[in-house]
Scaffold this motif. Structure first.
Motif, short mmCIF file in Angstrom:
data_model
loop_
_atom_site.label_atom_id
_atom_site.label_comp_id
_atom_site.label_asym_id
_atom_site.label_seq_id
_atom_site.Cartn_x
_atom_site.Cartn_y
_atom_site.Cartn_z
N LEU A 452 -3.58 -3.58 -1.46
CA LEU A 452 -3.82 -2.58 -0.42
C LEU A 452 -3.11 -1.28 -0.81
O LEU A 452 -1.94 -1.32 -1.21
CB LEU A 452 -3.27 -3.04 0.93
CG LEU A 452 -3.91 -4.27 1.58
CD1 LEU A 452 -3.35 -4.48 2.98
CD2 LEU A 452 -5.43 -4.14 1.62
N ASP A 453 -3.81 -0.15 -0.70
CA ASP A 453 -3.10 1.10 -0.96
C ASP A 453 -2.28 1.44 0.28
O ASP A 453 -2.34 0.74 1.30
CB ASP A 453 -4.05 2.23 -1.37
CG ASP A 453 -4.98 2.67 -0.25
OD1 ASP A 453 -4.62 2.50 0.94
OD2 ASP A 453 -6.08 3.17 -0.56
N ALA A 459 -2.16 0.96 7.99
CA ALA A 459 -3.07 0.61 9.08
C ALA A 459 -2.89 -0.85 9.50
O ALA A 459 -2.83 -1.18 10.69
CB ALA A 459 -4.52 0.87 8.65
N LEU A 460 -2.76 -1.73 8.50
CA LEU A 460 -2.59 -3.15 8.81
C LEU A 460 -1.26 -3.40 9.53
O LEU A 460 -1.20 -4.10 10.55
CB LEU A 460 -2.63 -3.97 7.51
CG LEU A 460 -2.38 -5.47 7.66
CD1 LEU A 460 -3.52 -6.13 8.44
CD2 LEU A 460 -2.22 -6.14 6.30
N ALA A 461 -0.19 -2.80 8.99
CA ALA A 461 1.14 -3.03 9.56
C ALA A 461 1.22 -2.48 10.98
O ALA A 461 1.83 -3.11 11.87
CB ALA A 461 2.21 -2.39 8.67
N VAL A 462 0.61 -1.34 11.22
CA VAL A 462 0.64 -0.75 12.57
C VAL A 462 -0.14 -1.62 13.55
O VAL A 462 0.30 -1.86 14.68
CB VAL A 462 0.08 0.70 12.52
CG1 VAL A 462 -0.32 1.19 13.90
CG2 VAL A 462 1.11 1.63 11.90
N ALA A 463 -1.28 -2.14 13.11
CA ALA A 463 -2.07 -3.01 13.99
C ALA A 463 -1.29 -4.28 14.31
O ALA A 463 -1.21 -4.72 15.47
CB ALA A 463 -3.40 -3.36 13.31
N ASP A 482 8.02 1.75 3.30
CA ASP A 482 8.45 1.24 2.00
C ASP A 482 7.94 -0.20 1.89
O ASP A 482 7.70 -0.86 2.92
CB ASP A 482 9.98 1.30 1.86
CG ASP A 482 10.43 1.22 0.40
OD1 ASP A 482 9.55 1.13 -0.50
OD2 ASP A 482 11.65 1.25 0.14
N ARG A 483 7.76 -0.66 0.68
CA ARG A 483 7.24 -2.02 0.49
C ARG A 483 7.91 -2.64 -0.72
O ARG A 483 8.30 -1.95 -1.66
CB ARG A 483 5.71 -1.99 0.32
CG ARG A 483 5.27 -1.27 -0.95
CD ARG A 483 3.80 -0.89 -0.94
NE ARG A 483 2.91 -2.04 -0.97
CZ ARG A 483 1.56 -1.95 -1.00
NH1 ARG A 483 0.97 -0.75 -1.02
NH2 ARG A 483 0.82 -3.02 -1.03
N HIS A 484 8.03 -3.98 -0.71
CA HIS A 484 8.56 -4.67 -1.89
C HIS A 484 8.02 -6.09 -1.92
O HIS A 484 8.03 -6.78 -0.91
CB HIS A 484 10.09 -4.70 -1.86
CG HIS A 484 10.68 -5.13 -3.17
ND1 HIS A 484 10.85 -4.26 -4.23
CD2 HIS A 484 11.08 -6.34 -3.61
CE1 HIS A 484 11.35 -4.92 -5.25
NE2 HIS A 484 11.50 -6.19 -4.91
#
Ligand SMILES: Cc1cc2nc3c(=O)[nH]c(=O)nc-3n(C[C@H](O)[C@H](O)[C@H](O)COP(=O)(O)OP(=O)(O)OC[C@H]3O[C@@H](n4cnc5c(N)ncnc54)[C@H](O)[C@@H]3O)c2cc1C
Length: 546
Positions: A452-453, A459-463, A482-484
């Protein structure tokens, strides 16, 4: 992977000794019972300047062991494949706000982590999380996890919280525990089997499963309750009910046993250890991936991915696949396990001993299939959001998800700024930090968020956050992300894994100059990792090399 000239300890073929001669090598348990380095062949110069101990892996296990061994007088070299030390303790960035994107807390049980923090000068920065409780989300609705429980098993099945979480039928089935013969469930191995036999399916599905998946990354039917909660079975036999057994085990927990953090984040512990190792003269090398290890007459020869080689009479391995390869020639710390589940986050589940474990992601395609099978992939996604509607902490410190499907794809959410007052105090009014974790889809060995860009991920995390927290959030509310990705070794409490780990432990004990440590062998969380690493370092430091 293997070197052209050398066999590993478990190889039946020949390896080249430190003096250049070929010599046969045997399995760890069969190896000559010599004291470490008794037949050292290194030159005087090497002896004067070369390391006396090589530590492979610079996560908490390796850092703590290197420090202890250096304090005990050894010349130590520490090798880590990553660009920084710390492993699963890692800083993430949300604009100017630095957060933990790996472990964010520790359990106080045993006292070893607090002692370490004290010795590192961080005692005044040890902080307590707010006691807001945590929630679970299953079958489309959210409910509080009962505060008094163990691994999700309620200590009081007749409490209003249990009724609220399970509904009338589920609560009635849970209360039936009190009417059953004490022998019911006594022969169960898995946590799910035990709880189902005594309290019914609803307790397993709605209370135990979210904790098992959220904290241990596995389903409760593959977790061994004897490893997770030693004494629970004996307490059941003694008290006659599972609820009373839970109360007994909880009461036996040492006073003050709880979760703590460090003001500013757990990653500060790594920086403090880095500074201490520099002060002690430990040679710390990052971007130093160990590719191969060969037993020699002088101890151990360690070959790095860039071709460099190091030699030392003592070796401490904190990386499971290297340990397994050295000790018995397999590729993996657990050749039998099949992975399931996801990230260990939201470790504030009531009475859960600690959170999960992980190793930094490498290129997944480069990981041999057997290794993929015994690690769990996960991605942590951290969000800085402007959302005054979260000021009231609507879901306490976070939410564990029973079955990530349909309305929610995340495994767990931590409301980090609700949990840690020091973080909340550093943020502008109405701004919050959330952390979500994502596991793999069924049958996959990468997190479902892989590919996922950043817009899609946001969008996914907010939903997911909106659903889990019961508030409306929009993508525009996200100020930073941020992501890891992590690969987490399966917990030692997975059914069947204990025997495999015992085998490796026995082989290590029988191999002079070698020890193993780390979350993959010592258990989930810092409260297990830190004392075991110190013990391994002391054991190695107490062996003589001349
Ligand atoms: C998201 C997340 C949340 C967590 N939350 C908590 C928590 O709240 N509380 C808690 O107690 N615990 C928590 N944990 C678990 C805890 O962080 C671990 O138990 C602990 O940090 C493990 O340390 P380790 O040294 O055993 O392993 P790691 O930290 O994985 O260290 C292993 C090191 O080995 C290096 N390495 C790997 N391969 C090689 C190689 N071939 N050559 C050289 N180096 C190599 C890696 O780069 C890494 O630095 C969490 C873990 C994760 C991932």
């Amino acid at each position: 992977m293997s070197g052209s000239d050398g066999g590993r300890l478990a190889d039946s073929g020949a390896s080249r000794g430190g003096d250049g001669s070929d010599r046969g090598v045997r399995s760890g348990a069969d190896r000559d019972d010599r004291r470490v380095g008794e037949d050292v062949h290194a030159s005087d110069d090497d002896v004067a300047t070369g390391p006396e101990l090589i530590v492979v892996g610079g996560g908490m296990a390796g850092l703590v062991a290197a420090r202890r061994a250096a304090l005990d007088g050894l010349r130590v070299t520490l090798l880590d494949a990553g660009d920084v030390t710390g492993g699963m303790l890692r800083a993430g960035r949300l604009g100017d706000t630095v957060i933990d994107i790996g472990a964010e807390a520790f359990a106080t049980r045993g006292g070893a982590v607090e002692r370490l923090l004290d010795e590192l000068g961080l005692a005044d920065d040890v902080v307590e999380p707010r006691r807001l409780g945590s929630w679970a989300h299953a079958d489309g609705d959210a409910y509080r996890l009962p505060l008094a429980g163990l691994l999700g098993v309620p200590a009081d099945p007749s409490s209003p919280e249990v009724l609220d979480a399970l509904g009338a039928d589920g609560a009635r089935a849970a209360a039936a525990d009190a009417t059953l013969d004490a022998a019911v469930g006594l022969d169960a191995t898995s946590l799910a089997e035990l709880v189902r036999a005594r309290m019914g399916d609803a307790v397993v599905a709605r209370l135990v499963t979210p904790v098992a998946r959220g904290v241990y990354s596995l389903d409760a039917d593959v977790l061994d309750h004897r490893a997770l909660a030693p004494g629970l079975g004996a307490a059941l036999a003694e008290t006659g009910t599972l609820a009373a057994a839970v109360q007994t085990v909880r009461a036996a927990a040492p006073p003050g046993a709880a979760i703590r953090g460090v003001r500013g984040g757990m990653h500060r512990v790594v920086r403090a250890l880095d500074a201490e190792l520099a002060r002690l003269g430990v040679d710390v090398r990052t971007d130093a991936r160990v590719d191969d290890i060969v037993a020699t007459d002088d101890g151990w020869r360690v070959r790095l991915a860039d071709g460099a080689e190091l030699q030392a009479p003592r070796l401490l391995l904190t990386v499971p696949e290297l340990a397994a390869r050295v000790l018995d020639g397999t590729d993996d710390g657990d050749a039998t396990a099949a992975s399931r589940g996801a990230i260990a986050d939201g470790d504030d589940a009531p009475s859960s001993p600690s959170a999960g474990a992980g190793v930094p992601l490498e290129e997944v395609d480069a990981i041999p299939p057997r290794r993929r099978d015994s690690t769990v992939p996960a991605e942590v996604v951290a969000l800085l959001v402007r959302a005054p509607q979260l000021d009231a902490a609507p879901r306490g410190t976070g939410v564990l998800v029973g079955e990530p499907a349909g309305d929610v794809r995340a495994k767990a959410l931590t409301h980090v700024s609700a949990k840690w007052p020091w973080l909340a105090a550093s943020l502008p009014a109405g701004v919050h930090v959330l952390r979500l974790s994502y596991g793999p889809d069924e049958g996959s060995c990468v997190p479902r968020t892989r590919g996922l860009d950043v817009d899609e991920l946001r969008a996914l995390a907010v939903a997911d956050a909106s659903t889990l927290l019961g508030v409306e959030l929009a993508a525009d509310d996200v100020l930073a992300l941020d992501r890891h990705e992590w690969r987490i070794p399966e917990p030692a409490a997975r059914i069947g894994r204990g025997a495999r780990l015992d085998e490796l432990r026995a082989a290590a004990t029988a191999t002079p100059g070698l020890d193993i440590a780390g979350t993959w062998i010592d258990g989930t969380g810092l409260a297990s990792v830190v004392p075991a690493a110190e013990h391994a370092a002391r054991r190695l430091a107490s062996t003589q090399s001349d």
